[in-house]
Scaffold this motif. Structure first.
Motif, PDB file in Angstrom:
ATOM      1  N   LEU A 177      44.832  33.749  56.413  1.00 13.40           N
ATOM      2  CA  LEU A 177      46.063  33.446  55.889  1.00 13.40           C
ATOM      3  C   LEU A 177      46.649  32.151  55.967  1.00 13.40           C
ATOM      4  CD1 LEU A 177      47.706  35.824  58.758  1.00 13.40           C
ATOM      5  CD2 LEU A 177      48.106  36.125  56.348  1.00 13.40           C
ATOM      6  N   GLN A 178      46.013  31.128  56.989  1.00 12.35           N
ATOM      7  CA  GLN A 178      46.266  29.199  56.168  1.00 12.35           C
ATOM      8  C   GLN A 178      45.614  29.639  55.124  1.00 12.35           C
ATOM      9  OE1 GLN A 178      44.831  28.797  60.317  1.00 12.35           O
ATOM     10  NE2 GLN A 178      46.710  28.574  61.361  1.00 12.35           N
ATOM     11  N   ALA A 179      43.909  29.550  55.016  1.00 13.36           N
ATOM     12  CA  ALA A 179      43.114  29.802  53.461  1.00 13.36           C
ATOM     13  C   ALA A 179      44.469  30.109  52.648  1.00 13.36           C
ATOM     14  CB  ALA A 179      41.978  30.738  53.982  1.00 13.36           C
ATOM     15  N   LEU A 180      44.996  31.017  53.011  1.00  9.25           N
ATOM     16  CA  LEU A 180      45.686  31.894  50.953  1.00  9.25           C
ATOM     17  C   LEU A 180      47.020  30.685  51.205  1.00  9.25           C
ATOM     18  CD1 LEU A 180      45.967  35.485  52.194  1.00  9.25           C
ATOM     19  CD2 LEU A 180      44.540  34.046  49.839  1.00  9.25           C
ATOM     20  N   ALA A 181      47.265  29.833  52.087  1.00 10.65           N
ATOM     21  CA  ALA A 181      48.664  28.762  52.101  1.00 10.65           C
ATOM     22  C   ALA A 181      48.338  27.493  51.817  1.00 10.65           C
ATOM     23  CB  ALA A 181      49.029  28.468  53.204  1.00 10.65           C
ATOM     24  N   THR A 182      46.596  27.734  51.259  1.00 11.38           N
ATOM     25  CA  THR A 182      45.620  26.308  50.323  1.00 11.38           C
ATOM     26  C   THR A 182      46.615  25.929  49.044  1.00 11.38           C
ATOM     27  OG1 THR A 182      43.734  27.494  50.212  1.00 11.38           O
ATOM     28  CG2 THR A 182      44.659  26.373  51.974  1.00 11.38           C
ATOM     29  N   PRO A 183      45.812  25.352  48.412  1.00 10.39           N
ATOM     30  CA  PRO A 183      46.219  25.453  46.564  1.00 10.39           C
ATOM     31  C   PRO A 183      45.502  26.033  46.225  1.00 10.39           C
ATOM     32  CG  PRO A 183      46.926  23.114  47.271  1.00 10.39           C
ATOM     33  CD  PRO A 183      45.932  24.396  48.171  1.00 10.39           C
ATOM     34  N   GLU A 184      44.209  26.170  46.675  1.00 10.38           N
ATOM     35  CA  GLU A 184      43.384  27.070  46.174  1.00 10.38           C
ATOM     36  C   GLU A 184      43.493  28.734  46.410  1.00 10.38           C
ATOM     37  OE1 GLU A 184      38.719  26.507  46.602  1.00 10.38           O
ATOM     38  OE2 GLU A 184      38.377  27.510  45.108  1.00 10.38           O
ATOM     39  N   GLY A 185      44.417  29.102  48.025  1.00 12.12           N
ATOM     40  CA  GLY A 185      44.298  30.057  48.168  1.00 12.12           C
ATOM     41  C   GLY A 185      45.746  31.093  46.978  1.00 12.12           C
ATOM     42  N   ALA A 186      46.537  29.956  47.479  1.00 18.85           N
ATOM     43  CA  ALA A 186      47.697  30.875  45.299  1.00 18.85           C
ATOM     44  C   ALA A 186      46.988  30.443  44.929  1.00 18.85           C
ATOM     45  CB  ALA A 186      48.880  28.712  46.034  1.00 18.85           C
ATOM     46  N   ALA A 187      46.268  29.679  44.904  1.00 20.58           N
ATOM     47  CA  ALA A 187      45.761  30.086  43.171  1.00 20.58           C
ATOM     48  C   ALA A 187      45.052  31.589  42.777  1.00 20.58           C
ATOM     49  CB  ALA A 187      44.728  29.339  42.637  1.00 20.58           C
ATOM     50  N   ALA A 188      44.168  32.244  43.853  1.00 15.03           N
ATOM     51  CA  ALA A 188      43.192  33.402  44.634  1.00 15.03           C
ATOM     52  C   ALA A 188      44.626  34.395  43.650  1.00 15.03           C
ATOM     53  CB  ALA A 188      42.934  33.269  45.536  1.00 15.03           C
ATOM     54  N   LEU A 189      45.344  34.471  45.386  1.00 12.61           N
ATOM     55  CA  LEU A 189      46.992  35.261  45.146  1.00 12.61           C
ATOM     56  C   LEU A 189      47.194  35.154  43.866  1.00 12.61           C
ATOM     57  CD1 LEU A 189      48.736  34.109  48.716  1.00 12.61           C
ATOM     58  CD2 LEU A 189      47.807  36.557  47.644  1.00 12.61           C
ATOM     59  N   SER A 190      47.616  34.732  43.389  1.00 13.49           N
ATOM     60  CA  SER A 190      48.255  34.763  41.772  1.00 13.49           C
ATOM     61  C   SER A 190      47.243  35.446  40.457  1.00 13.49           C
ATOM     62  CB  SER A 190      48.185  33.213  40.904  1.00 13.49           C
ATOM     63  OG  SER A 190      49.142  32.201  41.332  1.00 13.49           O
ATOM     64  N   ARG A 191      45.995  35.360  40.638  1.00 12.69           N
ATOM     65  CA  ARG A 191      44.854  35.872  39.919  1.00 12.69           C
ATOM     66  C   ARG A 191      44.971  37.045  40.773  1.00 12.69           C
ATOM     67  NH1 ARG A 191      42.888  36.994  36.210  1.00 12.69           N
ATOM     68  NH2 ARG A 191      41.255  37.643  35.333  1.00 12.69           N
TER      69      ARG A 191
END
Ligand SMILES: C[S@@+](CC[C@H](N)C(=O)[O-])C[C@H]1O[C@@H](n2cnc3c(N)ncnc32)[C@H](O)[C@@H]1O
Length: 412
Positions: free
Chosen positions: A18-32
């Protein structure tokens, strides 16, 4: 190969993800992942694309959370695309508009700090903070705490402190009308375990004893309970409320003595408008009488709150049977608390005779409703289906003790 992990290790791993998803890269992965989901790319292909773009550590979690967000959209609207949920916390989450309504009522007396005792993904915490309170969000589960902290941040909500704690201990230590230093509390016990609904309140987490103790010690409090809670369990001086949306009960609440306003309340949302029926004491049973021109089906929140007789009095209606919650009157009802059907025929329940009557009236499709009968509505509807163009509602119930079919709303 699957790796068996200890529950604590699994929890720690989920928190890291969850913490990794809250990073800018994590957010980009979530959007993708959200785009791939919207494009209906299948899971295997989507995961392999996510892995290629963002690496194995982010791919699986991003896909999992994107799927929960997709499910959450119907309930959380635009917030869903900024929030994080696990499948468990999404399943346990209440409706945000109802959490907001609860928060406003809880805070109306002037309390400015609230303990959310079991915050899960933070639905109540966010609603309370948005209503202006300082909120102490407590949970025993580190995943829940991480979700609440991240969701609060993602939605830009202020004045929330997320802490580890056991609600049982905090309530046991409550003094002077406060719990954990807060003048108000929300408790929403976990009522599922191992994927199963826990019917016995003593097995909820926290258990029933903590519910009662909180209501006694912290007067400005509200507890979410199972809609089927035995009425006898409700302590003296505590208002119980059943809330329905679109004809289904969605929550049941017990209000602490400082925020209790009545004995029982049925809140019925129709087209987004809340209609509230209240009674300061037991209004007793409605009278029973013969079936008349209209049949009225009380909303389940009205039935569960035991307030059918209030609606009967308002409509000049009687029960079709002393033990069945169907009302009948001469006139059509204009009431948010009932759904009404025009009664066209009343006959003893007999499938053959019913079929013959439907043929005679040119009805080929029926919706079957029942109360106080063991029939299976869908199976009966199928058996009554023909090519005739007319439609109707068939209500199978007991009238003065006798199995009866009411043919209603015939349209040809
Ligand atoms: C039904 S959920 C709360 C849902 C939340 N109100 C919402 O609408 O999203 C119950 C939460 O209580 C937590 N919980 C269960 N027992 C607890 C205890 N003894 N102390 C603190 N939290 C507890 C669970 O981990 C879970 O997150």
């Amino acid at each position: 190969m699957t790796v068996d992990r200890e529950p604590e290790e699994q929890t720690a791993e989920t928190v890291r993800q969850l913490q990794a998803l809250a990073t800018p890269e994590g957010a980009a992965a979530l959007s993708r992942a959200a785009v791939l989901l919207d494009e209906r790319v299948d899971a295997v292909a989507a995961l392999s694309r996510l892995r290629a773009e963002f690496g194995a550590a982010l791919a699986g979690p991003a896909w999992g959370i994107a799927r929960q967000r997709q499910k959450a959209r119907a309930t959380f609207g635009a917030d869903a695309d900024r929030m994080l949920f696990t499948s468990d916390t999404l399943e346990q989450a209440g409706r945000p508009e109802l959490a907001a309504r609860r928060a406003v009522r809880l805070l109306a007396g002037g309390a400015d700090s609230v303990a959310d005792l079991g915050c899960a993904a933070g639905t109540d915490t966010i609603a309370l903070a948005r209503a202006g309170a300082r909120v102490l969000a407590v949970d025993v589960d580190p995943v829940a705490r991480e979700l609440t902290a991240l969701n609060v941040e993602a939605l830009g909500v202020d004045d929330v402190w997320v802490v580890a704690g056991d609600a049982v201990e905090l309530v046991a230590a409550a003094r002077g009308g406060e719990v954990a230093g807060c003048g108000a509390a929300v408790l929403d016990p976990a009522r599922r375990a191992g994927g199963k609904r826990q019917l016995d309140p003593d097995t909820w987490s926290p258990p029933w004893s903590t519910v009662v103790e909180l209501l006694r010690k912290v007067p400005t409090s509200v507890v979410k309970v199972a809609p089927g809670l035995d009425h006898d369990r409700v302590p003296e001086g505590i208002e119980s409320e059943w809330v329905s949306v679109g004809g289904s009960i969605v929550e049941a609440l017990l209000w602490g003595p400082a925020v209790s306003e009545t004995w029982r309340r049925a809140t019925v949302f129709r087209d987004g408008v809340a209609h509230e029926l209240t009674a300061d004491s037991d209004p007793g049973h409605a009278e029973a009488g013969p079936v008349r021109g209209w049949l009225h089906e009380p909303d389940p929140a009205v039935i569960r709150s035991g307030l059918v007789s209030l609606v009967a009095a308002d409509l000049g209606a009687t029960l079709v049977d002393p033990t069945i919650a169907y009302l009948t009157s001469d006139a059509e009802a204009d009431s948010p608390y009932v759904s009404s059907h025009r009664v066209d025929e009343v006959l003893p329940f007999n499938l053959k005779k019913l079929k013959a009557l439907l043929r005679e009236r040119g009805v080929g499709r029926v919706v079957v409703k029942k109360r106080g009968s063991a029939i299976e509505p869908e199976s009966i509807a199928k058996q009554l289906r023909t090519d005739a163009r007319g439609t109707a509602t068939v209500v199978v119930t007991r009238v003065a003790g006798a199995p009866t079919a009411l043919l209603c709303d015939v349209a040809t």
